[in-house]
Design a protein around this motif. Structure first.
Motif: not given
Ligand code: IP8
Length: 266
Positions: A54-55, A151-155, A49-51, A7, A138-139, A213-214, A82
């Motif tokens: 996205g956030h 929001i689906l997190s990359g984590d 991630g989105a950084g 990641k 994440g998207d 936001v995650t 986004v």
């Protein structure tokens, strides 16, 4: 060689506080190492991630809450923004990787995933294809029922890919300028890096509600801990130290936090 899932944290690849500022230098420094590994037979999956791509906009449109009656138009615009920004960020990352000779295949979650959190629906088998490095991120995704989107997190993608794909033997979370998980804020005097983490290891973290936001670091720790139940080597390492990442990937000594199951969990 087994499968490795990596990641790129959002804070590592973007300026977290400044909307849509990409940090190409970090990927440029990592790409030759990833290329060497992929071209010597390692099956690699990259999640980013989105950084600040996205956030910030997801936060102003309250996208993680799903559809809010009365704010549909504003939320539709935020979703489009986004998605477009995430495409841009993904393209910037992939073009650097491809420039180093990595054959990438991208899987934007909005095209194949439904729902948020670790139980999202979607065919993970698409990441099994050989001969390329799979990339996802994440998207904003559709969510069943009245929420409509979220929001689906990359984590959470990390968790499902690492625990459901066959033969994953290494999972790496690349952090922004810190060597691993610290027992308290790493900027605080007296804070110490935790070399081995088990579910009974104490640590403190805070989440920046303005830029996240995650779930920030706490979500990463939760996810890494669950992954460590099935993957032999789960680590947090410094994304700004390519030499150390190289050591980890080739099985040599490295600096970082290693996640282990506590005896009491077994
Ligand atoms: O940065 C969040 O993904 P993360 C995705 O991996 C968006 O938590 C669009 C905010």
């Amino acid at each position: 060689m087994g499968r490795t899932v990596i990641k790129f944290g959002g804070a590592l690849i973007t300026e977290k506080e400044s909307r849509k500022v990409f940090r190409p230098g970090t990927i440029l420094a990592l790409a030759p190492i990833l290329s060497e590994m992929a071209n010597s037979g390692m099956d690699l999956i990259i999640v980013h991630g989105a950084g600040s791509f996205g956030h910030i906009d997801a936060k102003s449109g309250d996208l993680s809450k799903g559809r809010i009656p009365g704010r549909e138009d504003e939320q539709r615009r935020a979703r489009e923004m986004v998605m477009e920004s995430m495409n841009e960020l993904n393209k910037s990352i992939v073009s650097i990787l491809e420039g180093e000779g990595i054959n990438c295949r991208c899987h934007p979650p909005r095209e194949w995933a439904n729902g948020t959190g670790p139980e999202f629906e979607g065919d993970i088998g698409r990441f099994e294809e050989k001969g390329c490095v799979h990339v996802t991120f994440g998207d904003v995704v559709d969510v069943p029922g009245g929420r409509e989107f979220g929001i689906l997190s990359g984590d959470h993608l990390m968790e499902r890919l690492s625990t459901e794909l066959p033969e994953v033997d290494m999972v790496v979370f690349l952090l922004d300028g810190i060597d691993g998980l610290y027992d308290k804020d790493p900027r605080m005097k007296g804070s110490r890096m935790i070399p081995v983490w088990t579910s009974s290891t104490p640590y403190e973290t805070s989440i920046n509600e303005l830029t996240d936001v995650t779930g920030g670091m706490a979500l990463k720790v939760e996810v890494a801990s669950r992954i460590s139940k099935s993957v032999p080597l789960v680590t947090f390492v410094n994304g700004l130290d390519p030499g150390n990442l190289h050591n980890l990937l080739i099985g040599e000594d490295f600096v970082g936090t290693r996640f282990k199951r506590a005896k009491s969990d077994e």
